[in-house]
Design a protein around this motif. Sequence first.
Motif, short mmCIF file in Angstrom:
data_model
loop_
_atom_site.label_atom_id
_atom_site.label_comp_id
_atom_site.label_asym_id
_atom_site.label_seq_id
_atom_site.Cartn_x
_atom_site.Cartn_y
_atom_site.Cartn_z
N HIS A 1 0.76 -1.08 -0.06
CA HIS A 1 -0.07 -0.14 0.06
C HIS A 1 0.75 1.49 0.12
N GLY A 2 1.94 1.03 0.66
CA GLY A 2 2.85 2.34 0.72
C GLY A 2 3.48 2.69 -0.56
N VAL A 3 3.94 1.62 -1.30
CA VAL A 3 4.46 1.60 -2.66
C VAL A 3 3.44 2.31 -3.53
N MET A 4 2.19 1.87 -3.46
CA MET A 4 1.24 2.30 -4.39
C MET A 4 0.88 3.88 -4.07
N ASP A 5 1.09 4.33 -2.85
CA ASP A 5 0.86 5.69 -2.45
C ASP A 5 2.03 6.41 -3.09
N VAL A 6 3.10 5.97 -2.80
CA VAL A 6 4.35 6.85 -3.56
C VAL A 6 4.29 6.90 -5.19
N GLY B 1 1.69 6.55 -7.10
CA GLY B 1 0.56 6.88 -7.78
C GLY B 1 0.34 6.33 -9.08
N GLY B 2 0.15 6.97 -10.24
CA GLY B 2 0.19 6.47 -11.35
C GLY B 2 1.48 5.94 -12.30
N ASP B 3 2.38 6.11 -11.46
CA ASP B 3 3.64 5.65 -12.01
C ASP B 3 3.83 4.14 -12.16
N ARG C 1 -9.29 -0.53 -3.70
CA ARG C 1 -8.11 -0.16 -4.33
C ARG C 1 -7.78 -1.08 -5.66
N GLY C 2 -8.47 -2.05 -5.56
CA GLY C 2 -8.10 -2.89 -6.86
C GLY C 2 -6.96 -3.60 -6.46
#
Length: 186
Positions: free
Chosen positions: A16-21, A23-25, A70-71
């Motif tokens: 989840h932390g990685v997805m937060d950081v 974003g769309g990258d 979040r999928g």
Amino acid sequence: MLTGNPVFDAFVRDMHGVMDVAGGDEALLLDRGRALVAALVADDGWLPEDYAQPHPEHFKQYVLHRDGERGFTVMSVVWNKGQSAMAHDHKTWGIIGQLRGAEREREYEDPVPGEPLKLRAETVMHPGDTCVVSPDTGDIHDVANAFDGVSVSIHVYGADLPSLADRRHRYEVATGEAIPVITTYY
Ligand code: FE2
């Protein structure tokens, strides 16, 4: 669903932390996420045996984590000796880590209608190894158990796969024929 497991709970939190950081990258997400999956499968002590049982007739998927909002889905996939999955696409990013045994993975180029699938790369994954799939960089592969026993891999996907069922396909490698797929969780 696997809860109350300190190693796995920490992995989900870190993803989840990685997805937060990220974003769309997606490239950043796959790079950092892959490191987390590599660390997760470097240690084969955390997966309960209930989630590592093969099915006699086909490979078996167990949902370890499912975040509908979040999928984001994590599964263990268990392959008995000789089992395989025909070529298929995913329509979302995925990170796969080998926990036990060995799997042969063949990646294919994007399909050209009416032509056989073109092989792009073939690897044998051993415990600790990872690979990625993505509609942007290569989404089609087939997988076979390459171990003389049960193989287990951990799969992380950026979407809830059943919600993508009407967009996904399996492929006949020899002809390139696309067959609609319905994803089920056993
Ligand atoms: Fe796959």
